[in-house]
Design an enzyme around this catalytic site. Sequence first.
Site, PDB file in Angstrom:
ATOM      1  N   HIS A   1       0.851  -1.193   0.000  1.00 57.45           N
ATOM      2  CA  HIS A   1       0.000   0.000   0.000  1.00 57.45           C
ATOM      3  C   HIS A   1       0.884   1.239   0.000  1.00 57.45           C
ATOM      4  O   HIS A   1       1.871   1.311   0.721  1.00 57.45           O
ATOM      5  CB  HIS A   1      -0.917   0.011   1.225  1.00 57.45           C
ATOM      6  CG  HIS A   1      -2.114   0.875   1.025  1.00 57.45           C
ATOM      7  ND1 HIS A   1      -3.324   0.397   0.575  1.00 57.45           N
ATOM      8  CD2 HIS A   1      -2.293   2.216   1.186  1.00 57.45           C
ATOM      9  CE1 HIS A   1      -4.193   1.382   0.481  1.00 57.45           C
ATOM     10  NE2 HIS A   1      -3.586   2.505   0.841  1.00 57.45           N
TER      11      HIS A   1
ATOM     12  N   ASP B   1     -13.903   3.521   6.399  1.00 54.07           N
ATOM     13  CA  ASP B   1     -12.863   4.174   5.584  1.00 54.07           C
ATOM     14  C   ASP B   1     -13.457   4.707   4.286  1.00 54.07           C
ATOM     15  O   ASP B   1     -13.103   5.796   3.837  1.00 54.07           O
ATOM     16  CB  ASP B   1     -11.709   3.213   5.287  1.00 54.07           C
ATOM     17  CG  ASP B   1     -10.569   3.919   4.545  1.00 54.07           C
ATOM     18  OD1 ASP B   1     -10.087   4.944   5.056  1.00 54.07           O
ATOM     19  OD2 ASP B   1     -10.192   3.476   3.450  1.00 54.07           O
TER      20      ASP B   1
ATOM     21  N   ARG C   1     -12.255  13.174   3.507  1.00 53.44           N
ATOM     22  CA  ARG C   1     -10.889  13.705   3.665  1.00 53.44           C
ATOM     23  C   ARG C   1     -10.357  14.249   2.347  1.00 53.44           C
ATOM     24  O   ARG C   1      -9.632  15.239   2.307  1.00 53.44           O
ATOM     25  CB  ARG C   1      -9.953  12.607   4.203  1.00 53.44           C
ATOM     26  CG  ARG C   1     -10.200  12.288   5.675  1.00 53.44           C
ATOM     27  CD  ARG C   1      -9.386  11.072   6.110  1.00 53.44           C
ATOM     28  NE  ARG C   1      -7.965  11.279   5.989  1.00 53.44           N
ATOM     29  CZ  ARG C   1      -7.104  10.342   5.574  1.00 53.44           C
ATOM     30  NH1 ARG C   1      -7.521   9.133   5.253  1.00 53.44           N
ATOM     31  NH2 ARG C   1      -5.822  10.594   5.497  1.00 53.44           N
TER      32      ARG C   1
ATOM     33  N   SER D   1      -6.590   4.676   8.154  1.00 56.43           N
ATOM     34  CA  SER D   1      -7.211   4.445   6.851  1.00 56.43           C
ATOM     35  C   SER D   1      -6.529   3.263   6.147  1.00 56.43           C
ATOM     36  O   SER D   1      -7.191   2.331   5.666  1.00 56.43           O
ATOM     37  CB  SER D   1      -7.087   5.732   6.019  1.00 56.43           C
ATOM     38  OG  SER D   1      -7.323   5.479   4.663  1.00 56.43           O
TER      39      SER D   1
ATOM     40  N   LYS E   1      -7.901  -1.131   5.996  1.00 54.60           N
ATOM     41  CA  LYS E   1      -8.056  -1.887   4.731  1.00 54.60           C
ATOM     42  C   LYS E   1      -7.142  -3.108   4.708  1.00 54.60           C
ATOM     43  O   LYS E   1      -7.551  -4.212   4.328  1.00 54.60           O
ATOM     44  CB  LYS E   1      -7.731  -0.985   3.524  1.00 54.60           C
ATOM     45  CG  LYS E   1      -8.745   0.111   3.287  1.00 54.60           C
ATOM     46  CD  LYS E   1      -8.538   0.823   1.959  1.00 54.60           C
ATOM     47  CE  LYS E   1      -7.446   1.855   1.927  1.00 54.60           C
ATOM     48  NZ  LYS E   1      -7.652   3.063   2.730  1.00 54.60           N
TER      49      LYS E   1
HETATM   50  N1  URA Z   1      -3.891   5.720   1.344  1.00 46.26           N
HETATM   51  C1  URA Z   1      -4.965   5.411   2.116  1.00 46.26           C
HETATM   52  O1  URA Z   1      -5.563   4.362   1.945  1.00 46.26           O
HETATM   53  N2  URA Z   1      -5.335   6.274   3.053  1.00 46.26           N
HETATM   54  C2  URA Z   1      -4.695   7.429   3.281  1.00 46.26           C
HETATM   55  O2  URA Z   1      -5.089   8.160   4.172  1.00 46.26           O
HETATM   56  C3  URA Z   1      -3.578   7.744   2.478  1.00 46.26           C
HETATM   57  C4  URA Z   1      -3.197   6.865   1.512  1.00 46.26           C
END
Ligand code: URA
Length: 434
Positions: free
Chosen positions: A82, A161, A168, A183, A187
């Site tokens: 990620h 999220d 956001r 966040s 996930k």
């Molecule tokens: N990627 C995400 O999933 N969340 C964030 O806040 C920033 C990058």
Amino acid sequence: MNPVEIIKAKKNNKSLRKEEIQYFINGYLNGEVADYQMSAFLMAVCFNGMSDEETFYLTETMLKSGRTVDLSHIKFPKVDKHSTGGVGDKTSLILAPLVASCEIAVPMISGRGLGHTGGTLDKLESIRGFNFNLSVEEYIRIIDKNNLVMSGQTDELCPADKKIYALRDVTSTIDNTSLITASIMSKKLAEGADSIVFDVKVGTGANLGDYDKCMELSGKLLSIAKKFNKKAIAILTDMNIPLGKKIGNWFEVEECIEVMNGADIPDLLKVNNILAGAMIYLAGKTDSIESGENIAMEKIRNGSAYNKFLETVEIQNGDVNYIMDFLHYKRPEYTYSFNATQDGFITKMDALNIGLASVELGAGRKRYTDVIDPLAGIIFKKVFGDRIMKDDIICELYSSSPQKISEAVKYIREAIEISPIEMPKRKLIIDIIK
Ligand code: URA
């Protein structure tokens, strides 16, 4: 509880209790907390931060807002990557199929664009028909069959999220280490991976530009991963300059297709391969990240990454024929060439201004009702460090409207600097934290 009192506590820099965090997040999902209250709360967190304990409770609450996928029946190691967000940051589309072709399962839940940075979901959505809005049962069926699934947050998976992320994006409440950690980790913990590689972007185009903040963020991501018994590595990579030569949702898919078919885009390949190498290493397939990188390059060279990409597009209902029709890729109606005004070297290509230009062109959102133009974006003909002559084309801007192009050009002017003196090479890989 009263949402106003919780906002006030955070505004006054008080630590929140687990129950208060749970009430506020779950209340936002069930309608007891309004959008405007969540916006105020997020801004208070941006100003005053959260302790490690609060960050943990926020992550846990967001994770528990939906289901957690159980992939224990899969015999392969399960690894994901990620990114904290950047401009031209498209590696997921290459490394996910690449790693899935190495007898490693890749369960991937991604997000849309955030602020001036792009998101994997918006890129996937530019592939006609591609479905990432999957039920948990579909998600499991796809990964069982394909070794890779690319999903979004849904009403079942990380719904908190999904809703907070969209807010956001348009309220300037991205750049906080706790909000980013919760966040990302909600996930990554829901999706069923047992190891995770974090690409922590450092520089003007990142969601958190400052090196020290990125180190703090890496520490938070690794510590939460450890608390949940996940193996993890954070790799800090440069985001002062966009990654690759194409920016925009479909353009980035296009560049990934080109790379998987042999195009040499050195910065994109380097970052892609080190991240993929780290995934292969975490899966226990090699004894170092470097040997993982060699495998990654080979999987691109021998076509395995591209084949798995096509299989993934097909199994998730995307239009494979369009992907394979290289000669007929669509372009928006309007284009503009941004040319060099003098001879010299390109000594600045500021990722933030380039990201903002791409939002103006229609590749990102300013309000959450905005509809993305999948074809809008920028193609660079020259890159950082190149020697150029007056009137050479530096980049081409594409959009559905000439007004959007004029707005974007203002940002591009700010982004590019040409100077007679050559700059030292860019250091792409800044740190690796295990
Ligand atoms: N990627 C995400 O999933 N969340 C964030 O806040 C920033 C990058």
